[in-house]
Enzyme design. Structure first.
Site, short mmCIF file in Angstrom:
data_model
loop_
_atom_site.label_atom_id
_atom_site.label_comp_id
_atom_site.label_asym_id
_atom_site.label_seq_id
_atom_site.Cartn_x
_atom_site.Cartn_y
_atom_site.Cartn_z
N GLU A 8 -51.35 59.79 -43.11
CA GLU A 8 -52.23 59.95 -44.34
C GLU A 8 -51.88 61.39 -45.11
OE1 GLU A 8 -54.18 57.62 -45.53
OE2 GLU A 8 -54.77 56.54 -43.87
N CYS B 262 -57.21 64.27 -51.93
CA CYS B 262 -55.91 63.63 -51.90
C CYS B 262 -55.80 62.42 -53.20
CB CYS B 262 -55.70 62.83 -50.58
SG CYS B 262 -56.84 61.74 -50.00
P1 NAD Z 1 -51.33 70.81 -44.18
O1 NAD Z 1 -50.32 69.67 -43.86
O2 NAD Z 1 -50.79 72.10 -44.59
O3 NAD Z 1 -52.04 70.92 -42.75
C1 NAD Z 1 -52.80 69.95 -42.25
C2 NAD Z 1 -52.89 70.07 -40.65
O4 NAD Z 1 -51.46 70.12 -40.03
C3 NAD Z 1 -53.62 71.65 -40.29
O5 NAD Z 1 -54.32 71.25 -39.47
C4 NAD Z 1 -52.29 72.27 -39.90
O6 NAD Z 1 -52.52 73.41 -39.20
C5 NAD Z 1 -51.37 71.27 -39.26
N1 NAD Z 1 -50.03 71.67 -39.39
C6 NAD Z 1 -49.38 72.60 -40.12
N2 NAD Z 1 -47.90 72.47 -39.95
C7 NAD Z 1 -47.90 71.69 -38.90
C8 NAD Z 1 -46.63 71.21 -38.24
N3 NAD Z 1 -45.49 71.58 -38.39
N4 NAD Z 1 -47.03 70.33 -36.92
C9 NAD Z 1 -48.13 69.86 -36.60
N5 NAD Z 1 -49.34 70.27 -37.57
C10 NAD Z 1 -49.01 71.32 -38.55
O7 NAD Z 1 -52.29 70.24 -45.17
P2 NAD Z 1 -53.72 70.81 -45.66
O8 NAD Z 1 -53.05 72.02 -46.63
O9 NAD Z 1 -54.65 71.13 -44.66
O10 NAD Z 1 -54.15 69.66 -46.75
C11 NAD Z 1 -53.93 69.32 -47.80
C12 NAD Z 1 -52.97 68.10 -47.89
O11 NAD Z 1 -53.82 67.01 -47.06
C13 NAD Z 1 -52.85 67.65 -49.44
O12 NAD Z 1 -51.57 67.26 -49.44
C14 NAD Z 1 -53.65 66.46 -49.39
O13 NAD Z 1 -53.37 65.35 -50.48
C15 NAD Z 1 -53.42 65.82 -47.88
N6 NAD Z 1 -54.68 64.75 -47.63
C16 NAD Z 1 -54.36 63.45 -47.61
C17 NAD Z 1 -55.58 62.60 -47.22
C18 NAD Z 1 -55.31 61.13 -46.96
O14 NAD Z 1 -56.16 60.39 -46.76
N7 NAD Z 1 -54.03 60.77 -47.39
C19 NAD Z 1 -56.82 63.13 -47.13
C20 NAD Z 1 -57.20 64.46 -47.15
C21 NAD Z 1 -56.05 65.52 -47.37
#
Ligand code: NAD
Length: 446
Positions: free
Chosen positions: A225, A259
């Site tokens: 997602e 999002c």
């Molecule tokens: P992010 O991708 O930076 O981090 C998300 C999670 O992944 C965190 O727990 C982070 O520590 C972890 N992470 C970071 N690098 C990683 C890796 N290489 N491997 C595994 N895990 C890793 O996102 P964010 O800044 O926390 O959230 C914002 C983003 O999430 C925005 O792009 C938003 O649109 C998206 N989002 C999508 C939905 C949806 O339902 N589609 C819902 C909420 C947020």
């Protein structure tokens, strides 16, 4: 010496608390204990698992106010919204659990064939900070009810609320059925490469792609997602008042850190002056401030990196000739005042990337085809919204998005899935199809 994540209030930088980062060397042990807990949890049976989860969620009810306060302080959203997220999680958990049990009932396919939904094994749930409980909950519940055990890695921005949530559930859940690890991308990467069977990820597109690469070696199951850059098209015959209200509310919700927040608006040039005026008027009423300020609508931005990115997008638009109708690139620390930008063009970061901030970005169009082309000109495809009358349904039909709203926001009712198209991911939050992602489908013929 063990490392700690320090959690600060994004509204003022005050220290809230800290928590130990999970040692990289310990992640395999956590996954292996989750694996050891599988047999008993599977044997418990789906109806009993639902009951256990119902008890675990009831156990959280008495602490909902403390949860809301901690969530608000750590993430920055106002106490009303935080309370809504907490109650949605606590009361929604048991509801999702029952929905999952219904979706996973053995089916008779006729001719002596049945279809079964078996657990996959250990599920890694990796979640973002913007809805730190809701996003995790949507994936943890189906994973557990399906009979998997879960290792949850919350965002490093919101570790304390995640810890409190898991501790509360674990007062009731059997040992090692739900475990939490803390850290940033480093811990996330190690978890992805560990012996987990499915990775249910909510977060950015870039991280989603990295996870997909790392998971490919063992062809791990994935639920993705990812981010969005949601367009809104406002047609000539749209109700200006409802369109303008929606444009502002959806661009500013959760300080734009949602999002499916509206990121780009294409408005018919014939009504653009009136639409822009009304948007500015409505946007000016929005109050910016910390989580505990009375009547606040826009909270702080989660961190400096995200704040810098929003300012960069606004500044880039200014440099490239956009009209600033409200706010602009001169912003205080920690907060972004309501900003309305007109004459957004295709070369601007506001149009090309997910800004994730409280900015209404507007562009005028001459023909509907031009609006559709620009709306779809994105690698993202999470949500799309069309406001209008005669042509609204036809335009909506052309939107390349997993969720489309006509004269309203995206997201269906009842058990409909939350789903992205294109590079906004694949897989669902919710719905029978979504719940079945956490299982191995088995076809048994006699
Ligand atoms: P992010 O991708 O930076 O981090 C998300 C999670 O992944 C965190 O727990 C982070 O520590 C972890 N992470 C970071 N690098 C990683 C890796 N290489 N491997 C595994 N895990 C890793 O996102 P964010 O800044 O926390 O959230 C914002 C983003 O999430 C925005 O792009 C938003 O649109 C998206 N989002 C999508 C939905 C949806 O339902 N589609 C819902 C909420 C947020």
């Amino acid at each position: 010496m063990s490392k700690k994540i320090v959690s600060y209030d994004p509204g003022n930088g005050d220290l809230i608390g800290d928590i130990e980062v999970t040692d990289i060397a310990d992640i395999d042990k956590v996954v292996s204990s989750a694996s050891d807990a599988l047999a008993n949890w599977m044997e418990t049976g789906i109806d009993e698992r639902v009951k256990i989860l119902q008890r675990a969620y009831s156990n959280l009810e008495s602490e909902m106010n403390q949860f809301a306060k901690l969530l608000a302080r750590e993430m920055g959203k106002d106490i009303g919204r935080a309370g809504g997220e907490v109650s949605g999680t606590v009361y929604g958990g048991p509801y999702i659990a029952r929905d999952v049990a219904d979706a996973l009932k053995k089916q008779d396919a006729g001719g002596g064939t049945s279809i079964e939904y078996r657990p996959l094994g250990v599920a890694a749930v990796i979640s973002p900070w913007n809805y730190p409980l809701a996003m995790a909950n949507n994936l943890i519940v189906p994973a557990l009810v399906a009979g998997n055990t879960v290792v949850f890695k919350p965002s490093e921005e919101t570790p304390l609320i995640a810890q409190k949530f898991v501790e509360g559930l674990n007062e009731i859940l059997p040992e090692n059925v739900l475990q939490i690890i803390h850290g940033d991308g480093e811990q996330g990467r190690v978890l992805v490469e560990s012996n987990v069977n499915i990775i249910a990820f909510t977060g950015s597109q870039a991280v989603g792609k990295d996870i997909m690469k790392r998971a490919s070696g063992q062809l791990k199951r994935l639920v993705m997602e990812l981010g969005g850059n949601d367009p809104m098209i406002v047609l000539e015959d749209a109700g200006i008042e409802s369109a303008a209200r929606f444009a502002v509310a959806s661009s500013f919700e959760n300080a734009g850190q949602m999002c499916t927040s509206t990121e780009r608006i294409y408005v018919d040039e014939k009504i653009a002056d009136e639409f822009e005026d009304r948007v500015v008027e409505i946007a000016s009423y929005y109050k910016v401030g910390p989580w505990d300020m009375q009547g606040v609508n826009i909270g702080p931005i989660i961190n400096k990196k995200q704040h810098d990115k929003i300012v960069e997008h606004i500044y880039d638009a200014e440099l490239k000739g956009a009209r600033v109708l409200l706010g602009g690139s001169l912003q205080p620390e920690r907060y972004i005042n309501p900003t309305v930008i007109a004459d957004m063009s295709e070369d601007m970061l506001l149009e090309k990337e997910e800004t994730f901030g409280p900015v209404v970005a507007i562009s005028r169009f001459k023909t509907i085809d031009e609006a559709i082309e620009r709306a779809n000109n994105s690698t993202y495809g999470l949500g799309a919204v069309v406001f209008g009358k005669v042509a609204a349904a036809a335009v909506a039909d052309k939107m390349e998005a997993g969720m489309v709203g006509i004269n309203r926001g995206v997201g269906g009712s009842g058990s409909s899935p939350w789903v992205g198209a294109k590079q906004s991911g694949f897989g669902y939050h919710g719905s029978p199809e979504g719940h079945r992602q956490f299982t191995q489908v088995r076809v048994v013929s006699t």
